[in-house]
Write a protein that holds these residues in place. Structure first.
Motif, short mmCIF file in Angstrom:
data_model
loop_
_atom_site.label_atom_id
_atom_site.label_comp_id
_atom_site.label_asym_id
_atom_site.label_seq_id
_atom_site.Cartn_x
_atom_site.Cartn_y
_atom_site.Cartn_z
N ASP A 191 14.39 72.03 62.32
CA ASP A 191 13.47 71.92 61.19
C ASP A 191 14.09 70.96 60.17
O ASP A 191 15.22 71.17 59.73
N ARG A 192 13.38 69.92 59.81
CA ARG A 192 13.94 68.95 58.87
C ARG A 192 12.88 68.50 57.87
O ARG A 192 11.69 68.46 58.18
N HIS A 193 13.35 68.16 56.68
CA HIS A 193 12.47 67.58 55.67
C HIS A 193 13.32 66.82 54.65
O HIS A 193 14.54 67.02 54.55
N PHE A 194 12.65 65.91 53.93
CA PHE A 194 13.33 65.10 52.93
C PHE A 194 13.20 65.78 51.57
O PHE A 194 12.15 66.30 51.21
N ASP A 195 14.29 65.76 50.82
CA ASP A 195 14.28 66.33 49.47
C ASP A 195 15.13 65.44 48.57
O ASP A 195 16.37 65.44 48.69
N ASP A 196 14.46 64.67 47.72
CA ASP A 196 15.16 63.80 46.77
C ASP A 196 16.11 62.84 47.48
O ASP A 196 17.26 62.65 47.08
N GLY A 197 15.62 62.25 48.57
CA GLY A 197 16.40 61.26 49.31
C GLY A 197 17.41 61.84 50.26
O GLY A 197 18.17 61.09 50.89
N VAL A 198 17.45 63.16 50.38
CA VAL A 198 18.41 63.81 51.27
C VAL A 198 17.65 64.48 52.41
O VAL A 198 16.63 65.14 52.19
#
Length: 230
Positions: free
Chosen positions: A13-20
């Motif tokens: 499971d992956r997602h972007f958060d503030d460029g991370v």
């Protein structure tokens, strides 16, 4: 790295958060991750067996000119079988064996040895394995008996032998092995106690039991082209 986990069979499971990139996955094995691990182990097993069955050079340590001994039979069958690689005899008490130069030790062999066939008394095997490790040998065929076939003390010796070989990255067939045979015309390996190669066929035989292996081998030879071991 994300691809590595995904290809290993884990549900990522992956997602972007503030460029991370935030990555998460359950470390408990899944059916797919278990299948991937099993397939990887099978490929590793196949590669290691292929190295044993297709050596470019073989050294018989404990080779002998005395008819009826294990060291004599193994060297004779290798040479008479027409092995396409190089055969070395190792015996400190002989200058020549079966038409080839005999070396006093493995360290005197002039090239890398792929497969070491060990036919010395079990009291000497440990030192021979050390020599093989130093020489970079990858495969050991231990014909010597006196291990698990000899009760409790022998079983302890066998476990120590396997542990030492694995610690140095060496694959072991044996101890008390009847040998290895590969009828591929490009190899013609008969590092076994059986005189003569069987006819080439489409069946491969691996047997943990020496007695059962002898029966299967003899049956395959009788059946000629219908069921011959490689």
């Amino acid at each position: 790295m994300i691809t590595v986990f995904a290809e290993a069979g884990y549900e990522v499971d992956r997602h972007f958060d503030d460029g991370v990139v935030m990555l998460g996955f359950d470390i408990d094995p899944t059916r797919r991750s278990q299948a991937v691990m099993e397939a990887r182990e099978h490929r590793a097993e196949a590669r290691s067996m292929a190295e044993l069955l297709t050596p470019s050079s073989v050294a018989v340590i404990g080779a002998s000119r005395e008819w009826g001994t294990v060291g004599h039979a193994l060297l004779e069958h290798l040479i008479d079988g027409g092995f396409t690689g190089t055969v070395y005899a190792v015996n400190p008490e002989a200058f020549e064996l079966h038409g080839i130069i005999s070396h006093a030790s493995l360290t005197e062999v002039p090239e890398q040895v792929d497969l070491a066939v060990i036919a010395v008394p079990h009291e000497q095997v440990d030192a021979v394995v050390d020599d093989c490790a130093r020489a970079g040998v990858r495969g050991l065929l231990v014909a010597t008996a006196g291990y698990a076939d000899d009760g409790g003390d022998g079983l302890a010796r066998q476990r120590a032998l396997v542990h030492k070989a694995r610690a140095h990255g060496m694959r072991v067939v044996g101890p008390a092995s009847l040998g290895l045979v590969n009828t591929d015309p490009a190899v013609r390996l008969n590092a076994s106690m059986a005189p003569g190669l069987p006819e080439r066929g489409a069946l491969s035989l691996f047997s943990q039991s020496a007695g059962l292996g002898v029966l299967l081998y003899a049956s395959a030879r009788r059946r000629a082209g219908s069921a011959c071991p490689r």
